[in-house]
Write a protein that holds these residues in place. Structure first.
Motif, PDB file in Angstrom:
ATOM      1  N   LYS A 117       0.830  -1.208   0.000  1.00  0.00           N
ATOM      2  CA  LYS A 117       0.000   0.000   0.000  1.00  0.00           C
ATOM      3  C   LYS A 117       0.863   1.256   0.000  1.00  0.00           C
ATOM      4  O   LYS A 117       0.550   2.242  -0.707  1.00  0.00           O
ATOM      5  CB  LYS A 117      -0.924   0.004   1.221  1.00  0.00           C
ATOM      6  N   ASN A 131       2.549   1.679  -3.643  1.00  0.00           N
ATOM      7  CA  ASN A 131       1.649   1.975  -4.757  1.00  0.00           C
ATOM      8  C   ASN A 131       0.752   3.184  -4.498  1.00  0.00           C
ATOM      9  O   ASN A 131       0.362   3.869  -5.450  1.00  0.00           O
ATOM     10  CB  ASN A 131       0.816   0.734  -5.092  1.00  0.00           C
ATOM     11  N   GLY A 132       0.429   3.463  -3.245  1.00  0.00           N
ATOM     12  CA  GLY A 132      -0.336   4.660  -2.934  1.00  0.00           C
ATOM     13  C   GLY A 132       0.457   5.928  -3.239  1.00  0.00           C
ATOM     14  O   GLY A 132      -0.042   6.867  -3.866  1.00  0.00           O
ATOM     15  N   PHE A 174       0.807   6.315  -7.049  1.00  0.00           N
ATOM     16  CA  PHE A 174      -0.404   6.767  -7.729  1.00  0.00           C
ATOM     17  C   PHE A 174      -0.529   8.285  -7.657  1.00  0.00           C
ATOM     18  O   PHE A 174      -0.881   8.945  -8.652  1.00  0.00           O
ATOM     19  CB  PHE A 174      -1.635   6.105  -7.109  1.00  0.00           C
ATOM     20  N   LEU A 209      -5.839   3.987 -15.336  1.00  0.00           N
ATOM     21  CA  LEU A 209      -6.388   2.687 -14.960  1.00  0.00           C
ATOM     22  C   LEU A 209      -5.276   1.660 -14.745  1.00  0.00           C
ATOM     23  O   LEU A 209      -5.365   0.816 -13.846  1.00  0.00           O
ATOM     24  CB  LEU A 209      -7.360   2.201 -16.039  1.00  0.00           C
ATOM     25  N   SER A 239      -2.395   2.254 -13.571  1.00  0.00           N
ATOM     26  CA  SER A 239      -1.773   2.522 -12.268  1.00  0.00           C
ATOM     27  C   SER A 239      -2.552   1.864 -11.136  1.00  0.00           C
ATOM     28  O   SER A 239      -2.050   1.753 -10.008  1.00  0.00           O
ATOM     29  CB  SER A 239      -1.673   4.030 -12.025  1.00  0.00           C
ATOM     30  N   ILE A 240      -3.765   1.408 -11.425  1.00  0.00           N
ATOM     31  CA  ILE A 240      -4.554   0.647 -10.448  1.00  0.00           C
ATOM     32  C   ILE A 240      -4.410  -0.857 -10.700  1.00  0.00           C
ATOM     33  O   ILE A 240      -4.231  -1.641  -9.774  1.00  0.00           O
ATOM     34  CB  ILE A 240      -6.046   1.043 -10.526  1.00  0.00           C
ATOM     35  N   SER A 241      -4.438  -1.252 -11.972  1.00  0.00           N
ATOM     36  CA  SER A 241      -4.383  -2.685 -12.299  1.00  0.00           C
ATOM     37  C   SER A 241      -3.002  -3.290 -12.041  1.00  0.00           C
ATOM     38  O   SER A 241      -2.894  -4.455 -11.638  1.00  0.00           O
ATOM     39  CB  SER A 241      -4.801  -2.928 -13.752  1.00  0.00           C
ATOM     40  N   ILE A 247      -9.512  -4.654 -13.863  1.00  0.00           N
ATOM     41  CA  ILE A 247      -9.446  -4.193 -12.470  1.00  0.00           C
ATOM     42  C   ILE A 247     -10.540  -4.843 -11.632  1.00  0.00           C
ATOM     43  O   ILE A 247     -10.298  -5.335 -10.517  1.00  0.00           O
ATOM     44  CB  ILE A 247      -9.560  -2.657 -12.412  1.00  0.00           C
TER      45      ILE A 247
END
Length: 420
Positions: free
Chosen positions: A291, A294-295, A298, A342, A344-346, A401
């Motif tokens: 977390k 990647n948080g 992002f 997207l 950056s989430i997947s 996702i």
């Protein structure tokens, strides 16, 4: 353990320095190619380049996922490192031979490819360079200094050769050759250093071990091949449906978007080995570090994308696009920016899919998403041009996702129970 420690920050700076040239080199080369060869010439270069990258998905055969994970976990066992490295390289060599034969047959017998044989055959050095590439090993042992050295040498040679030897409209056929030459030289330097550093014995390769990798990694590597198709095949479909000029437009927009996707890939592999290592020790701490990584990433990426969104017209002025076409290109570009958002989430979710060994369901998701993307991309591009192409990619990325989250919710729930 926090990600904000001196070693991690230093590693990221070193790694990032090497990756900057991966991001900058296309920005330096593409305006020059457009100036010399036109947008249609750039479109053909993009088709040949994407074709080579799709084949690279076969050559890699899981080395950048399972290979990195195995090297990371066994980083202190010299015998395992040597045996694993030799087995992977031998399996990749078998695949290289098969790939070259397969490419030759396709180029001679598929009309869309045979009309530009020289371009596609001169793209083969990109595949050879990827075979040599030792970066998966460096990622496993988290040697980011040598990843940077390899990248800088490779791209510096590529840029120099393009600027020196691409002179007129027909010289586009050499662009991919120059990329491949740079990759072969840079990756060879890295591989020689690796062999000397770890005192690997370059004899007595085990054919059974290589065959075992080909067997055990087959289904997973098929998914990686489909992932390569998903990422790099759109320009081939667009070129086939809309012609080289539309492919050239897509290539320009996609290359700018690829700055973010390349960065995300860089970040994926930078943190992947460490996330696997931490999750292997503690689920709770591993999720926490995942977390944090990647948080933070992002937020940084969103700010950078916002800057590109605001100054989109200036971006296309730099790329030598005719002033009358800039508003339309800017619209396509702003639409396309949704894709890396997207991704950056997947991508972080994909890390966990691998780390939690959800490989079987990942394979199914990848294959289904790729096939669905081809169908939608072909239909929407024919109906709506580049707008349709980007709508297709956005929709598929969103579906991916949702599917990843549905699979990973079990692990998130388990982590929540551990926190109680």
């Amino acid at each position: 353990m926090s990600i904000f420690n001196k070693k991690k920050i230093t590693d990221f700076i070193i790694y990032g320095f090497g990756q900057v040239i991966n991001l900058v080199s296309p920005l330096l080369v593409m305006p020059f190619i457009i100036l010399r060869c036109g947008e249609d010439g750039l479109g053909r270069v993009g088709v040949g380049f994407s074709f080579a990258l799709i084949v690279n998905g076969i050559i890699d055969y899981g080395s950048y996922i399972t290979g990195v994970k195995d090297i990371s976990i066994n980083r202190d066992n010299a015998t395992v490192l040597e045996n694993k490295a030799k087995a992977i390289y031998l399996s990749k060599f078998f695949l290289l031979l098969i790939a070259i034969v397969f490419i030759s047959l396709l180029v001679f017998f598929v009309p869309f490819l045979s009309k530009d044989k020289t371009l596609f055959f001169l793209s083969i050095p990109i595949i050879i360079g990827q075979f040599i590439n030792p970066q998966w090993f460096f990622q496993g042992v988290e040697n980011f200094k040598w990843i940077s050295i390899v990248n800088v040498v490779s791209k510096a040679i590529y840029i120099l050769l393009v600027l020196l030897f691409i002179k007129d409209k027909t010289d586009y056929v050499y662009a991919n050759l120059f990329f491949g030459i740079g990759a072969i030289i840079g990756n060879s330097i890295g591989l020689i250093w690796l062999i000397n550093k770890y005192n690997f014995n370059c004899r007595n390769f085990s054919i059974p071990d290589a065959i075992s990798i080909l067997k055990t990694e087959f289904s997973f590597s098929v998914s990686q091949f489909f992932l390569s198709m998903y990422q790099f095949f759109p320009i081939i479909i667009i070129s086939y449906i809309g012609g080289d000029f539309m492919a050239g437009q897509f290539r320009v927009i996609d290359q700018i978007i690829t700055i973010f996707k390349t960065y995300l890939n860089m970040f994926f592999y930078f943190v992947y080995a460490n996330i696997c290592f931490e999750l292997n020790k503690s689920l709770k701490n591993g999720i926490k570090i995942w977390k944090q990584y990647n948080g933070t990433n992002f937020i940084l990426l969103f700010v950078l994308m916002l800057i590109f969104y605001i100054f989109s017209d200036e971006v296309f002025t730099y790329f030598k696009i005719e002033e009358s076409r800039i508003p339309q290109m800017s619209y396509y570009f702003k639409l396309g920016l949704i894709v890396p958002l997207l991704v950056s989430i997947s991508q972080p979710l994909r890390q966990l899919m691998f780390a939690f060994n959800e490989n079987k369901i990942y394979i199914k998701i990848t294959i289904i998403a790729t096939v669905l993307n081809f169908v939608l991309l072909s239909f929407l591009t024919k109906q709506n041009g580049l707008s349709g192409a980007f709508f297709s990619i956005i929709l598929i990325e969103f579906i991916i996702i949702v599917l990843y989250l549905n699979i990973l919710k079990i692990h998130f729930k388990e982590n929540s129970r551990n926190e109680l």
